[in-house]
Design a protein around this motif. Structure first.
Motif, PDB file in Angstrom:
ATOM      1  N   LYS A 137       2.478  -4.161  -0.330  1.00  0.00           N
ATOM      2  CA  LYS A 137       1.503  -3.838   0.716  1.00  0.00           C
ATOM      3  C   LYS A 137       2.129  -2.901   1.744  1.00  0.00           C
ATOM      4  O   LYS A 137       1.514  -1.911   2.143  1.00  0.00           O
ATOM      5  CB  LYS A 137       1.013  -5.112   1.391  1.00  0.00           C
ATOM      6  N   ALA A 138       3.355  -3.195   2.156  1.00  0.00           N
ATOM      7  CA  ALA A 138       4.041  -2.337   3.123  1.00  0.00           C
ATOM      8  C   ALA A 138       4.269  -0.942   2.539  1.00  0.00           C
ATOM      9  O   ALA A 138       4.098   0.071   3.231  1.00  0.00           O
ATOM     10  CB  ALA A 138       5.365  -2.963   3.541  1.00  0.00           C
ATOM     11  N   ARG A 139       4.629  -0.882   1.256  1.00  0.00           N
ATOM     12  CA  ARG A 139       4.852   0.409   0.605  1.00  0.00           C
ATOM     13  C   ARG A 139       3.549   1.205   0.531  1.00  0.00           C
ATOM     14  O   ARG A 139       3.540   2.414   0.786  1.00  0.00           O
ATOM     15  CB  ARG A 139       5.426   0.196  -0.790  1.00  0.00           C
ATOM     16  N   MET A 152       7.211 -13.887  -5.872  1.00  0.00           N
ATOM     17  CA  MET A 152       5.934 -13.285  -6.112  1.00  0.00           C
ATOM     18  C   MET A 152       5.254 -12.911  -4.792  1.00  0.00           C
ATOM     19  O   MET A 152       4.723 -11.829  -4.664  1.00  0.00           O
ATOM     20  CB  MET A 152       5.059 -14.222  -6.913  1.00  0.00           C
ATOM     21  N   ILE A 153       5.280 -13.801  -3.829  1.00  0.00           N
ATOM     22  CA  ILE A 153       4.662 -13.524  -2.536  1.00  0.00           C
ATOM     23  C   ILE A 153       5.419 -12.399  -1.828  1.00  0.00           C
ATOM     24  O   ILE A 153       4.806 -11.522  -1.227  1.00  0.00           O
ATOM     25  CB  ILE A 153       4.628 -14.798  -1.662  1.00  0.00           C
ATOM     26  N   LEU A 154       6.741 -12.418  -1.927  1.00  0.00           N
ATOM     27  CA  LEU A 154       7.524 -11.375  -1.282  1.00  0.00           C
ATOM     28  C   LEU A 154       7.242 -10.011  -1.905  1.00  0.00           C
ATOM     29  O   LEU A 154       7.195  -9.004  -1.200  1.00  0.00           O
ATOM     30  CB  LEU A 154       9.013 -11.694  -1.365  1.00  0.00           C
ATOM     31  N   ARG A 155       7.076  -9.978  -3.221  1.00  0.00           N
ATOM     32  CA  ARG A 155       6.758  -8.714  -3.877  1.00  0.00           C
ATOM     33  C   ARG A 155       5.422  -8.167  -3.383  1.00  0.00           C
ATOM     34  O   ARG A 155       5.275  -6.963  -3.193  1.00  0.00           O
ATOM     35  CB  ARG A 155       6.702  -8.894  -5.398  1.00  0.00           C
ATOM     36  N   ALA A 186     -11.290  11.444  -2.192  1.00  0.00           N
ATOM     37  CA  ALA A 186     -11.650  10.336  -3.077  1.00  0.00           C
ATOM     38  C   ALA A 186     -10.581   9.251  -3.048  1.00  0.00           C
ATOM     39  O   ALA A 186     -10.877   8.073  -3.216  1.00  0.00           O
ATOM     40  CB  ALA A 186     -11.845  10.856  -4.501  1.00  0.00           C
ATOM     41  N   GLN A 187      -9.325   9.632  -2.814  1.00  0.00           N
ATOM     42  CA  GLN A 187      -8.257   8.631  -2.779  1.00  0.00           C
ATOM     43  C   GLN A 187      -8.429   7.689  -1.594  1.00  0.00           C
ATOM     44  O   GLN A 187      -8.168   6.496  -1.715  1.00  0.00           O
ATOM     45  CB  GLN A 187      -6.892   9.307  -2.699  1.00  0.00           C
ATOM     46  N   ASP A 188      -8.880   8.197  -0.444  1.00  0.00           N
ATOM     47  CA  ASP A 188      -9.123   7.327   0.704  1.00  0.00           C
ATOM     48  C   ASP A 188     -10.216   6.313   0.384  1.00  0.00           C
ATOM     49  O   ASP A 188     -10.111   5.144   0.730  1.00  0.00           O
ATOM     50  CB  ASP A 188      -9.524   8.146   1.939  1.00  0.00           C
ATOM     51  N   GLU A 189     -11.280   6.760  -0.296  1.00  0.00           N
ATOM     52  CA  GLU A 189     -12.355   5.849  -0.665  1.00  0.00           C
ATOM     53  C   GLU A 189     -11.856   4.811  -1.658  1.00  0.00           C
ATOM     54  O   GLU A 189     -12.211   3.645  -1.569  1.00  0.00           O
ATOM     55  CB  GLU A 189     -13.518   6.632  -1.264  1.00  0.00           C
ATOM     56  N   LYS A 190     -11.011   5.224  -2.603  1.00  0.00           N
ATOM     57  CA  LYS A 190     -10.471   4.288  -3.584  1.00  0.00           C
ATOM     58  C   LYS A 190      -9.583   3.276  -2.881  1.00  0.00           C
ATOM     59  O   LYS A 190      -9.615   2.093  -3.189  1.00  0.00           O
ATOM     60  CB  LYS A 190      -9.677   5.018  -4.659  1.00  0.00           C
ATOM     61  N   GLN A 191      -8.787   3.718  -1.904  1.00  0.00           N
ATOM     62  CA  GLN A 191      -7.899   2.807  -1.182  1.00  0.00           C
ATOM     63  C   GLN A 191      -8.710   1.759  -0.433  1.00  0.00           C
ATOM     64  O   GLN A 191      -8.363   0.592  -0.428  1.00  0.00           O
ATOM     65  CB  GLN A 191      -7.010   3.584  -0.213  1.00  0.00           C
ATOM     66  N   VAL A 192      -9.811   2.171   0.186  1.00  0.00           N
ATOM     67  CA  VAL A 192     -10.652   1.223   0.908  1.00  0.00           C
ATOM     68  C   VAL A 192     -11.225   0.203  -0.057  1.00  0.00           C
ATOM     69  O   VAL A 192     -11.220  -0.998   0.203  1.00  0.00           O
ATOM     70  CB  VAL A 192     -11.778   1.968   1.672  1.00  0.00           C
ATOM     71  N   SER A 193     -11.716   0.661  -1.216  1.00  0.00           N
ATOM     72  CA  SER A 193     -12.296  -0.284  -2.163  1.00  0.00           C
ATOM     73  C   SER A 193     -11.217  -1.215  -2.721  1.00  0.00           C
ATOM     74  O   SER A 193     -11.492  -2.376  -2.999  1.00  0.00           O
ATOM     75  CB  SER A 193     -13.007   0.450  -3.293  1.00  0.00           C
ATOM     76  N   ASP A 194      -9.985  -0.738  -2.887  1.00  0.00           N
ATOM     77  CA  ASP A 194      -8.892  -1.605  -3.318  1.00  0.00           C
ATOM     78  C   ASP A 194      -8.595  -2.666  -2.260  1.00  0.00           C
ATOM     79  O   ASP A 194      -8.347  -3.818  -2.593  1.00  0.00           O
ATOM     80  CB  ASP A 194      -7.619  -0.800  -3.592  1.00  0.00           C
TER      81      ASP A 194
END
Length: 72
Positions: A9-11, A1-4, A45-53
């Motif tokens: 995150k890397a992906r 689970m941790i490895l996934r 908007a995707q950059d803003e969504k990524q930051v909030s994620d």
């Protein structure tokens, strides 16, 4: 689970880097070939969504760290 989670995150970071490189290549092409038609600069908007994620993930991670340290 941790490895996934680490792989995901890397992906995600790789996808963000690819998107930025693609946008940069587009802007360079406009700047070189036809500067008058160069699109206006603006965040998507995707950059803003990524930051909030990222913020949400950091909050959840902090919650679990606090929970783990409280039980010991």
């Amino acid at each position: 689970m941790i490895l996934r989670g680490g792989v995901e995150k890397a992906r995600a970071e790789n996808d963000i880097a690819r998107q930025r490189n693609y946008e940069l290549a587009t802007l360079v092409a406009y700047a070189f070939h036809d500067p008058e038609k160069m699109p206006k600069f603006g965040g998507s908007a995707q950059d803003e969504k990524q930051v909030s994620d990222e913020v949400a993930h950091a909050q959840v991670r902090g919650f679990f760290i606090a929970l783990a340290s409280k039980s010991t």
